[in-house]
Enzyme design. Structure first.
Site, PDB file in Angstrom:
ATOM      1  N   SER A 170      -8.339   0.776   8.983  1.00 44.74           N
ATOM      2  CA  SER A 170      -8.038   0.111  10.261  1.00 44.74           C
ATOM      3  C   SER A 170      -6.656  -0.511  10.242  1.00 44.74           C
ATOM      4  O   SER A 170      -6.240  -1.137  11.198  1.00 44.74           O
ATOM      5  CB  SER A 170      -9.089  -0.966  10.535  1.00 44.74           C
ATOM      6  OG  SER A 170      -9.082  -1.881   9.467  1.00 44.74           O
TER       7      SER A 170
ATOM      8  N   LYS B 271       0.811  -1.228   0.000  1.00 47.32           N
ATOM      9  CA  LYS B 271       0.000   0.000   0.000  1.00 47.32           C
ATOM     10  C   LYS B 271       0.840   1.273   0.000  1.00 47.32           C
ATOM     11  O   LYS B 271       0.344   2.348  -0.301  1.00 47.32           O
ATOM     12  CB  LYS B 271      -0.977  -0.013   1.177  1.00 47.32           C
ATOM     13  CG  LYS B 271      -1.991  -1.132   1.007  1.00 47.32           C
ATOM     14  CD  LYS B 271      -3.187  -1.027   1.889  1.00 47.32           C
ATOM     15  CE  LYS B 271      -4.219  -2.064   1.452  1.00 47.32           C
ATOM     16  NZ  LYS B 271      -5.457  -1.999   2.175  1.00 47.32           N
TER      17      LYS B 271
END
Length: 311
Positions: free
Chosen positions: A75, A50
């Site tokens: 999260s 990511k």
């Protein structure tokens, strides 16, 4: 999104990411009946793919937008990726996290300079807090997976893999929010030679599998899976790419995920999170297809909670 955009994106983010290693295992090859090449994004900065999409999304902002900062709700891995990317680029990052998120992930966000805002563990609460920050601070919202610049960034992992192994017949990736598989499918399409993309998804959260069947974005009523990174659903930016360029999505059981995760730890001697193991589990389930073929497996991340291992 075209080939040039992927090439330009890769050049932009190179100073901020690692070109991660590609590993192989003779035993895993024998088990799959194919040559497997593992692209180890668990060695990426902040421990997951990511970082790529987050860095690209921030770089593409205007100077004024950078001045006002960025915000996301996540999260886990994207929270850390946006925090670290923002810190590397001198931009403020507001990170909305559910109060139920693991403490280790909250600490990581703070360690990377992210401004942590906790909220109730519902999507509604997350979106409400994010909107509030956009209004109050003029920050730009960056979605973890349903954003063109994020999708392009995630595709660079597969681009690097194909530069290392140009003869791949298939690339396997886990499917959560759809950013990684959409970017991977674009890279396989533009840089591979008839290289097909296959997604792996837990039976417990098989919304992407059902979405491809129905032709519209489906949701999950329960999210009872060990693959905590795959509980999100597809979006309107990545779903059309997935429909067009992904060969199929293979569903795997919780037991198959744990077995694949254990094999990666034991045989490749690397730490991977359960979500990453879903791609290998899907490859094992596709043995007929893979017979004597070359397949890439994207190990998406290694941010695992060591206090709650499944083995």
């Amino acid at each position: 999104m075209d080939k040039k955009q992927l090439v330009d994106c890769h050049e932009r983010i190179k100073p901020y990411i690692h070109n991660t290693p590609v590993l192989t295992s003779r035993l895993l090859n024998e088990m799959a009946g194919a040559q497997l090449y593992f692209k180890c994004e668990n060695f990426q900065r902040m421990g997951a793919f990511k970082m790529r999409g987050a860095a690209n999304a921030i770089i593409q902002l205007t100077d004024e937008q950078k001045q006002n900062g960025v915000v996301t709700h996540s999260s886990g891995n994207f929270a850390q990726a946006l925090s670290l990317s923002a810190q590397s680029l001198g931009v403020k990052a507001y990170i909305v996290m559910p109060s139920s998120a693991p403490r280790v992930k909250k600490e990581a966000v703070k360690g990377y300079g992210g401004i942590l805002i906790e909220c109730e563990p519902t999507l509604e609460a997350r979106e409400h807090e994010s909107d509030k920050i956009v209004k109050e601070h003029g920050a730009t919202f960056i979605h973890p997976s349903n954003d063109d610049q994020v999708i392009l960034g995630q595709g660079t992992a597969c681009k690097e893999l194909l530069e290392n192994q140009p003869n791949l017949d298939y690339v396997f990736t886990p499917v959560g929010g759809g950013g990684l598989i959409a970017g991977t499918a674009l890279a396989a399409h533009y840089f591979g030679e008839n290289c097909k993309t296959i997604g792996g998804e837990p039976f417990e959260v098989d919304d992407a599998y059902r979405s491809l069947q129905s032709g519209e974005i489906e949701t999950n009523t329960t999210t009872n899976t060990i693959a905590d990174g795959l509980k999100t659903q597809l979006g309107d930016r990545n779903f059309p790419i997935i429909q067009k360029h992904v060969e199929e999505i293979v569903r795997v059981t919780e037991e198959e995920i744990v077995t694949a995760m254990q094999l990666i730890w034991e045989r490749l001697k690397i730490v991977c999170e359960p979500s990453s193991a879903v791609a290998l589990a899907a490859a094992f389930k596709s043995k007929e297809k893979l017979s004597d073929k070359n397949a890439g497996i994207i190990i998406s991340g290694g941010n695992v909670d060591l206090s709650s291992l499944p083995f």
